[in-house]
Motif scaffolding. Structure first.
Motif, mmCIF file in Angstrom:
data_model
loop_
_atom_site.group_PDB
_atom_site.id
_atom_site.type_symbol
_atom_site.label_atom_id
_atom_site.label_comp_id
_atom_site.label_asym_id
_atom_site.label_seq_id
_atom_site.Cartn_x
_atom_site.Cartn_y
_atom_site.Cartn_z
ATOM 1 N N PRO A 93 0.808 -1.228 0.000
ATOM 2 C CA PRO A 93 0.000 0.000 0.000
ATOM 3 C C PRO A 93 0.835 1.269 0.000
ATOM 4 N N ASN A 94 0.342 2.278 -0.711
ATOM 5 C CA ASN A 94 1.001 3.576 -0.700
ATOM 6 C C ASN A 94 0.817 4.262 0.648
ATOM 7 N N THR A 95 -0.408 4.228 1.164
ATOM 8 C CA THR A 95 -0.702 4.710 2.516
ATOM 9 C C THR A 95 -1.641 3.707 3.171
ATOM 10 N N THR A 96 -1.773 3.827 4.471
ATOM 11 C CA THR A 96 -2.507 2.815 5.227
ATOM 12 C C THR A 96 -4.018 3.018 5.189
ATOM 13 N N ARG A 117 4.034 -1.915 4.026
ATOM 14 C CA ARG A 117 3.103 -1.090 4.794
ATOM 15 C C ARG A 117 1.795 -1.848 4.969
ATOM 16 N N GLY A 118 1.120 -1.591 6.070
ATOM 17 C CA GLY A 118 -0.103 -2.321 6.358
ATOM 18 C C GLY A 118 -1.358 -1.560 5.977
ATOM 19 N N VAL A 119 -2.507 -2.160 6.268
ATOM 20 C CA VAL A 119 -3.816 -1.533 6.123
ATOM 21 C C VAL A 119 -4.608 -1.795 7.398
ATOM 22 N N LYS A 120 -5.704 -1.055 7.565
ATOM 23 C CA LYS A 120 -6.491 -1.141 8.798
ATOM 24 C C LYS A 120 -7.624 -2.156 8.655
ATOM 25 N N THR A 121 -7.267 -3.362 8.281
ATOM 26 C CA THR A 121 -8.227 -4.453 8.192
ATOM 27 C C THR A 121 -7.471 -5.767 8.317
#
Length: 401
Positions: free
Chosen positions: A164-167, A189-193
């Motif tokens: 991901p470019n941003t989370t 980078r992570g994500v919020k899921t």
């Protein structure tokens, strides 16, 4: 078996920046600002400091990696996982090969990402069961990456890898991709899921920042002056690095004479360091949240005729070579580019119905004086990252030059 490659990339300018992560615990001075502290125990905590995660990451540094297939992967850290909690992937099993891997890449806009992406491409070549590899480069734009991920939904992907470019902004797009039934692998980078089958990353920013700060605490006498050089504010991984360093500097007796943002620019780094040499007379240590301009920092001391300080760099070849040549007192925490191999390995495990860690935490070694010579590669480009895990891959070193 013929292999079809579909790679949609645009040319990206090489910068001296390898964005990864850090944080501000000492007073945040902004770009060009200064701050002085003696490491008081009541130093202001950064909003990015998380005590539980900090302790978890520091504990991981001494943990032993586990190879999921029970192999002796001592020298293959990209296959290892730290304290893995395995999840079942039987519902994604499609044995037999003929796989189409799809990759949504945030960007290739700095040397770290360029080395990593080349390593991923070479990993794909090792697996004849992958017959098509489609890549879309988001060019560091959230809206383009959202569109890229959506476009993969109609391209017959066997598995989708996302860096991901941003989370927060990319989270809805990743959640939508998960609902298509295609296994999603997120890394870097992570994500919020929690919907991806696995999230792959090295230990993290707290571990990186702590490695450098602990080194300076050991090597710089109490009362010694330390200059902290940061790249950018607000990047979670960089903020974590600084948060960890500030936690260790607090109560250390070291005098943090300044916290400055360099924008990853060599000329600006030299100018900042020179200003502090003129102002303070002597700098005993330099802490950095990323090492792309470490050579520039050392050169500023050389240009000023000042004694070289203890310094925190990273695993780029230019810094490692200077370390050896100038006999620096140094350490190089890393955010290993070998992590770019792991998503491909994870995708194939999933497509074969093998278990993977829900959170795949990779080892994150540091380069020390004792291991320095193991990582110097005189024939590689100056900004090649030593922790690529690529030097035993077929064709090495040509693809990375």
């Amino acid at each position: 078996m013929n292999r079809k490659w579909t790679v949609a990339l645009t040319s990206a300018a090489v910068t001296a920046l390898a964005l990864a992560g850090c944080s501000s615990d000492l007073p945040d001075t902004g770009s060009g600002g200064t701050s002085t502290t003696s490491g008081a125990k009541d130093a202001k905590k950064s909003e990015f400091f998380d005590q539980a995660e900090y302790e978890r990451q520091l504990k991981f540094r001494s943990a032993k990696g586990v190879d999921l297939d029970g192999e002796n992967a001592q020298f293959k850290p990209w296959q290892q996982a730290l304290d893995p909690k395995l999840v079942d992937t039987a519902k994604f099993a499609k044995p037999g090969g003929g796989y189409h891997l799809c990759f949504s890449n945030a960007s290739v806009d700095n040397p770290w990402r360029q080395v990593g992406f080349k390593t991923m491409q070479e990993e794909v070549k090792l697996h004849p069961e992958i017959t098509k590899f489609s890549v879309l480069d988001a060019e560091a734009k959230d809206d383009k990456q959202i569109s890229d991920i959506q476009s993969f939904a109609s391209q017959g992907c066997s598995a989708l890898i996302v860096s991901p470019n941003t989370t927060a902004t990319l989270t809805p797009a990743v959640e939508a991709a998960c609902k298509t039934g295609v296994p999603v692998i997120v890394f870097d980078r992570g994500v919020k899921t929690n919907c991806p089958v696995t999230f792959i990353h090295p230990i993290g920013g707290f571990a990186f920042g702590a490695d450098g700060a602990e080194f300076l605490k050991e090597k710089v006498p109490s009362g010694g002056k330390v200059l902290a050089l940061r790249i950018l504010p607000g990047v979670d991984v960089l903020e974590q690095r600084w948060a960890a360093a500030n936690e260790i500097f607090a109560g250390s007796g070291l005098k943090i004479v300044g916290v400055e943002f360099t924008d990853g620019d060599a000329a600006k780094t030299k100018s900042i360091v020179n200003d502090y040499i003129q102002r303070e007379g002597k700098i005993d240590g330099v802490w950095m949240d990323a090492g792309a301009t470490a050579v520039a920092a050392v050169e500023a001391f050389q240009d000023a005729g000042s004694a070289l300080p203890a310094i925190v760099g990273e695993d780029q070849q230019d810094f490692l070579r200077m370390w050896a040549k100038e006999k620096l007192t140094a350490v190089a925490p890393t955010y290993p580019t070998y992590q770019w191999r792991t998503p491909v390995i994870a995708a194939l495990r999933i497509l074969n119905g093998k278990q993977v860690p829900q959170e795949w935490v990779l080892p994150q070694p540091k380069v020390t004086q004792d291991t320095l010579q193991n990582y110097i590669k005189e024939d590689m480009p100056p900004l090649h990252y030593a922790m690529c895990g690529c030097d035993q891959m077929p064709g090495y070193p040509a693809p990375w030059k």
